[in-house]
Design a protein around this motif. Structure first.
Motif, PDB file in Angstrom:
ATOM      1  N   LYS A 219      47.388  36.902  27.046  1.00  0.00           N
ATOM      2  CA  LYS A 219      47.743  38.101  27.115  1.00  0.00           C
ATOM      3  C   LYS A 219      48.362  38.701  28.257  1.00  0.00           C
ATOM      4  N   GLY A 220      48.484  38.021  29.281  1.00  0.00           N
ATOM      5  CA  GLY A 220      48.625  38.457  30.769  1.00  0.00           C
ATOM      6  C   GLY A 220      48.068  39.170  31.648  1.00  0.00           C
ATOM      7  N   TYR A 221      46.703  39.126  31.153  1.00  0.00           N
ATOM      8  CA  TYR A 221      45.504  39.810  32.224  1.00  0.00           C
ATOM      9  C   TYR A 221      45.074  38.630  33.294  1.00  0.00           C
ATOM     10  N   SER A 222      44.718  39.351  34.429  1.00  0.00           N
ATOM     11  CA  SER A 222      44.073  38.490  35.371  1.00  0.00           C
ATOM     12  C   SER A 222      42.476  39.203  35.462  1.00  0.00           C
ATOM     13  N   PHE A 223      41.579  38.254  36.344  1.00  0.00           N
ATOM     14  CA  PHE A 223      40.362  38.988  36.325  1.00  0.00           C
ATOM     15  C   PHE A 223      39.881  39.319  37.542  1.00  0.00           C
ATOM     16  N   ILE A 224      39.214  40.583  37.592  1.00  0.00           N
ATOM     17  CA  ILE A 224      38.840  41.286  38.767  1.00  0.00           C
ATOM     18  C   ILE A 224      37.755  40.841  39.424  1.00  0.00           C
ATOM     19  N   ASP A 225      37.790  40.359  41.049  1.00  0.00           N
ATOM     20  CA  ASP A 225      36.654  39.894  41.689  1.00  0.00           C
ATOM     21  C   ASP A 225      36.123  41.132  41.929  1.00  0.00           C
ATOM     22  N   PRO A 226      34.657  40.968  41.609  1.00  0.00           N
ATOM     23  CA  PRO A 226      33.567  42.162  41.993  1.00  0.00           C
ATOM     24  C   PRO A 226      33.570  42.500  43.390  1.00  0.00           C
ATOM     25  N   ALA A 227      34.044  41.722  44.059  1.00  0.00           N
ATOM     26  CA  ALA A 227      34.138  41.737  45.672  1.00  0.00           C
ATOM     27  C   ALA A 227      34.811  42.795  45.840  1.00  0.00           C
ATOM     28  N   LEU A 228      36.064  43.111  45.023  1.00  0.00           N
ATOM     29  CA  LEU A 228      36.910  44.141  45.470  1.00  0.00           C
ATOM     30  C   LEU A 228      36.719  45.595  45.078  1.00  0.00           C
ATOM     31  N   ILE A 229      35.738  45.354  44.548  1.00  0.00           N
ATOM     32  CA  ILE A 229      35.238  46.957  43.689  1.00  0.00           C
ATOM     33  C   ILE A 229      34.544  47.573  44.771  1.00  0.00           C
ATOM     34  N   SER A 230      34.920  48.829  44.855  1.00  0.00           N
ATOM     35  CA  SER A 230      34.461  49.750  46.034  1.00  0.00           C
ATOM     36  C   SER A 230      33.083  50.220  45.444  1.00  0.00           C
TER      37      SER A 230
END
Length: 449
Positions: free
Chosen positions: A431-442
């Motif tokens: 569906k065109g989504y990527s997955f967020i790396d938790p390391a990039l979450i503030s």
């Protein structure tokens, strides 16, 4: 004119001879200064650039696999292939640094310190051996990247071939990841060798009455010292305190991305789920209950999940409702779990999720004191009876209207979820989504009440 030329030549030769005949103390210091001031900065910059290209490649791969035509895998001029070629060139550029280190190792070995009152043979042997060992590690990285290039090209071609299926993809990812893990082991060794060189260099400086330097930058430290753009990349997302969705920190961050989270770990299935996600090159947070990691077996399972590269979150010790406990018991539920997590993986968790998504004033306070970002989720279904079967669960997780930019997906350590996980991942990617790396979450944001 000829006399002036000869005089100049003689002066040059004399200077060279004097330099070659310098004291072993001076030559050792000069060699150390060259390594610390020139060789190591060039080395860490090159390796950090390689790591950055690795991160970029992961995003490019996710984008490419979401494209049904798979054009990027078929086109050797695509960004995927360009990234691969640039990484290979960077790795090959390490050869010059490798040569410098070998030369330094030979120099340290050649200095005669028999008449020195400050230096001894052990000091120079340590410097020589560590420099030579670092050169060998760089050679292994160069060789490893050539293997990675061959493996990735083969993998890309297999995906682009007629008849490619899910098995081809997972087996290819597993093969490539195995080689990347070997490179990561070399990086770990290089960081240790950099620290050793600094330590041995400081030993010599102290013996000679010179000022010692601070820590030699590791690869990770070098990354944090890069430009402002890189600093922003480390805090690309924040947790929306109202919805627990994951939102971009600025307009440059990919918004069409979701976060995977797995609660109640590590019970029966978490390690297998982590391996599945690792093979698919998909990040996630595993939220841990302290009761599962009190035993040696539980600690070992958690360490394995963490060593596979996954973020570990705190989900309390007993999975009790936070609003039904005293503030003292809330503190024990959360702090004791963080203690056990730290015991297993060497670091305290950055994220907290309350059981049932029910926080209390006390749980928010303790999480804040523990420097954890509090998050709930936006949707999940695997605890509902209708979805305790893999195909039904995969279908609802992928096709629900709640799948949207920044969705925070909740799953659990359950057998049917583990079985559905590959289809959930590929369905969301389709569906065109990527997955967020938790390391990039503030660490900013999150639930506050």
């Amino acid at each position: 004119m000829m006399r002036q030329y000869i005089t100049g030549l003689l002066l040059f030769i004399a200077a060279a001879v004097l330099s070659a005949c310098g004291s072993p103390e001076d030559k050792t210091l000069s060699n150390i200064e060259t390594i610390e001031g020139e060789t190591i900065p060039a080395l860490t910059e090159t390796l950090q650039n390689l790591i950055d290209f690795e991160s970029e490649q992961s995003g490019l791969f996710n984008e490419s696999i979401a494209d049904e035509s798979l054009d990027n895998f078929k086109n050797d001029q695509s960004e995927l292939y360009n990234n691969l070629n640039e990484r290979t060139e960077l790795a090959n550029s390490l050869e010059e640094i490798e040569t410098d280190l070998k030369s330094a190792a030979e120099d340290f070995k050649s200095y005669d310190v028999d008449d020195s009152s400050e230096l001894n043979e052990e000091m120079l042997t340590n410097l020589s051996d560590t420099s030579a060992g670092l050169a060998e590690s760089l050679q292994a990285v160069r060789s490893g990247y050539q293997d990675i290039k061959n493996s990735e090209i083969s993998f890309f071609e297999s995906l682009a071939a007629d008849g490619a299926d899910y098995t081809v993809m997972t087996e290819g990812i597993a093969a490539v990841n195995e080689q990347h893990e070997q490179i990561s082991e070399h990086y770990t060794q290089i960081n240790e060798q950099l620290a050793e060189i600094r330590s041995y260099g400081n030993t010599v400086k102290q013996a000679l009455g010179e000022e010692t330097d601070g820590e030699t930058a590791s690869l990770e430290e070098t990354n944090t010292e890069n430009s402002g753009a890189d600093s922003k990349a480390e805090t690309a997302y924040i947790v929306d305190g109202e919805t627990s969705s994951i939102v971009p920190a600025d307009e440059h961050t990919d918004a069409k991305a979701v976060l995977l989270t797995i609660d109640d770990a590590p019970d029966q299935n978490a390690v297998d789920m982590a391996k599945t996600l690792k093979n698919l090159d998909v990040p996630a947070i595993f939220f841990v209950n302290g009761m599962f990691i009190e035993s040696e077996e539980g600690q070992s399972m958690l360490k394995e999940i963490h060593d596979l590269g996954f973020e570990i979150g705190n989900h309390t010790y007993n999975h009790f409702n936070m609003q039904e406990l005293t503030p003292e018991d809330v503190r024990l539920e959360i702090a004791d779990t963080s203690d056990l997590i730290e015991e297993a993986i060497g670091e305290r968790p950055r994220f907290f999720r309350a059981p049932f998504g029910v926080n209390s004033e006390a749980s928010i306070k303790v999480a804040e004191e523990e420097n954890m970002t509090v998050m709930n989720w936006t949707y999940g279904f695997d605890w509902e009876p209708d979805y305790q079967e893999s195909s039904a669960l995969a279908d609802i997780m992928v096709n629900t209207e709640m799948l949207s930019d920044g969705a925070n997906l909740l799953m659990h350590d359950r057998s049917w979820t583990a079985e559905a996980l590959p289809d959930i991942v590929t369905g969301i990617q389709d569906k065109g989504y990527s997955f967020i790396d938790p390391a990039l979450i503030s660490s900013e944001g999150g639930v506050t009440e």
